[in-house]
Design an enzyme around this catalytic site. Structure first.
Site, short mmCIF file in Angstrom:
data_model
loop_
_atom_site.label_atom_id
_atom_site.label_comp_id
_atom_site.label_asym_id
_atom_site.label_seq_id
_atom_site.Cartn_x
_atom_site.Cartn_y
_atom_site.Cartn_z
N LYS A 1 42.93 71.64 17.76
CA LYS A 1 41.92 72.52 17.17
C LYS A 1 40.57 72.29 17.83
O LYS A 1 39.84 73.24 18.16
CB LYS A 1 41.80 72.27 15.67
CG LYS A 1 40.70 73.10 14.99
CD LYS A 1 40.20 72.48 13.71
CE LYS A 1 39.32 71.27 13.99
NZ LYS A 1 38.69 70.71 12.77
N GLY B 1 34.29 73.43 10.06
CA GLY B 1 33.04 72.85 10.52
C GLY B 1 32.69 73.31 11.92
O GLY B 1 31.51 73.50 12.25
N GLU C 1 38.64 60.98 11.74
CA GLU C 1 39.65 61.95 11.30
C GLU C 1 41.03 61.30 11.12
O GLU C 1 41.91 61.88 10.48
CB GLU C 1 39.75 63.08 12.31
CG GLU C 1 40.20 62.67 13.69
CD GLU C 1 39.90 63.72 14.74
OE1 GLU C 1 40.82 64.06 15.50
OE2 GLU C 1 38.75 64.19 14.81
N ARG D 1 44.00 67.12 5.68
CA ARG D 1 44.40 65.75 5.95
C ARG D 1 44.75 64.98 4.67
O ARG D 1 45.52 64.01 4.74
CB ARG D 1 43.33 65.04 6.77
CG ARG D 1 43.09 65.71 8.12
CD ARG D 1 42.54 64.79 9.15
NE ARG D 1 42.08 65.53 10.33
CZ ARG D 1 42.87 65.95 11.32
NH1 ARG D 1 44.17 65.70 11.27
NH2 ARG D 1 42.36 66.61 12.35
#
EC number: 2.5.1.19
Length: 444
Positions: A35, A113, A332, A404
């Site tokens: 991404k 974001g 992340e 997530r």
């Protein structure tokens, strides 16, 4: 950002029964494109000097939102279905033809974001007003630093919601003078990347100086810098926390997107929990993705890893070791590693991730609440989590519209029969058909 205190509205059929592992794994998982790379490539292609092609791009909610936003500004994006990859069942290439950026327009950021933080500087190059808004949860994600920086460059911005948040309108005049600007990117490296991506199109280029106390996810800025250089843009990053982008054209390119290494994390981590082996093909020998740290982290937690050509193989025994880990550069990965830690043989401390409080949800609070709901023990610190393994039991793991959190729940479900994951469809933000990929991994 959806706070963990928010009471989520759920339909019964939105709760997904996470499959439990019945034996050691032996699976190969094809992970879709990154991404982070896809959305950076899309922005650079829209600002390029001619038409470009993007192969292997991720097709997910976040990337479709980016493509739709750029199309709204005047860029032409079409699918090319006449490729060998498409014949083999892969997504078609994206063909991107730049055009003068225009308004008026409205950009839907969803919860992405990268859309809300990369495109305001692009919108400043448009002719006319560009309104930005998104999902309810997006309206509490911080935007102030990039808006302040653009105002310092003479860009007109009108805020119609809470100060420093969506919704707002950028009124472009077709060009930006550029120069130098200070930005506090302590809350997100995306504030720096968003300015750098458009900077070569500014009349004087741009010097960005980070003035905050911390700078999380530096590899994502390195990724932005490398992609700019690959497109022929001159970037000077020789001084710490200062980047100088020279004005000039952005080359039109034909590029292929790497697999998303962070999205590979849950599948690779599954080998530690269930035992056995999981392989991910397409793993790059060198990359700017933060997910490249996964093999060495998983080895510290009990795995053995091997890279044969471009195939990463991770093998586990079902035993997970606790560790003390600074995740400042790769926050992340925290939900995946927190799920592993909850099933470990000793406590784990994850540090350097205070900025996760401003992601799709306050991830630190969400992980603490949900692992505790399952019987675990999690303490929040100023910049992370301390996770002490305890016997876990089935319950519904809430996800707060955070992809997530959903994949972390799937990992825990490998060991906890009956665990339900709320709204697993939120994984489509970056990983289409995650439930199908997960089931196929367990079936092999």
């Amino acid at each position: 950002m959806t706070t963990p205190a928010t009471t989520a509205t759920r339909e019964a059929d939105a709760d997904w029964l996470a499959p439990t592992a019945t034996g050691p794994l032996d699976a190969t998982v094809e992970v879709p494109g990154s991404k982070s790379l896809t959305n950076r490539y899309l922005v650079l292609a829209a600002l390029a000097s001619g038409p470009g092609r993007l192969r292997g791009a991720l097709r997910s909610r976040d990337t479709e939102l980016m493509a739709a936003a750029l199309a709204t500004l005047g860029t032409r994006l079409t699918d090319d279905a006449r490729t060998d990859a498409t014949a083999a069942g892969a997504d078609p290439d994206w063909l991107i033809t730049p055009a003068p950026l225009r308004g008026p327009a409205t950009i839907d950021c969803g919860l992405a974001g990268t859309v809300m933080r990369f495109l305001p500087a692009v919108a400043a190059l448009a002719d006319g007003p560009i309104r930005f808004d998104g999902d309810e949860g997006a309206r509490v994600r911080p935007m102030g630093p990039v808006l302040t920086a653009l105002r310092a460059l003479g860009v007109s911005i009108t805020e119609s919601g809470a100060v420093g948040h969506l919704p707002f309108t950028v009124t472009g005049r077709g060009s930006v003078r550029g120069g130098a600007v200070d930005v506090d990117a302590s809350a997100s490296s995306q504030f720096v990347s968003g300015l750098l991506l458009a900077a070569a199109r500014f009349e004087q280029g741009l010097t960005v100086r980070h003035i905050g106390a911390t700078l999380p996810s530096l590899p994502h800025i390195d990724m932005t810098v490398q992609l700019l250089r690959d497109a022929g843009v001159t970037v000077d990053d020789s001084r710490p926390a200062i980047w100088r982008v020279a004005p000039g054209p952005i080359a039109a390119r034909d590029v292929r997107v790497e697999p998303d290494l962070s999205n590979a994390g849950p599948f690779l981590a599954a080998a530690l929990i269930a035992g056995g082996t999981v392989r991910v093909p397409g793993w790059p020998a060198t990359t700017t993705q933060p997910g490249a740290l996964l093999p060495q982290i998983l080895e510290r937690m009990g795995a053995t890893t091997r890279l044969d050509g471009d195939v990463l193989t991770v093998t586990g025994t079902g035993v997970v070791h606790g560790l003390d880990l600074d995740l400042h550069a790769a926050g992340e990965l925290a939900p995946t590693l927190a799920a592993l830690a909850a099933l470990g043989d000793s406590p784990t401390r994850l540090r350097g991730i205070a900025h996760l409080r401003g992601h799709e949800t306050d991830r630190l609070a969400a992980l603490a609440i949900e692992i505790t709901r399952l019987g675990g023990q999690v303490e929040q610190t100023a910049d992370g989590l301390v996770i002490t393994p305890r016997p876990l039991h089935a319950a519904t793991m809430r996800t707060y519209h955070d992809h997530r959190m959903a994949t972390a729940g799937a990992l825990l479900g490998l060991r906890i029969p009956g665990l339900l994951v709320e709204n697993v469809a939120t994984t489509a933000k970056t990983l289409p058909d995650f439930p199908g990929l997960w089931r196929r991994m367990l079936a092999r």
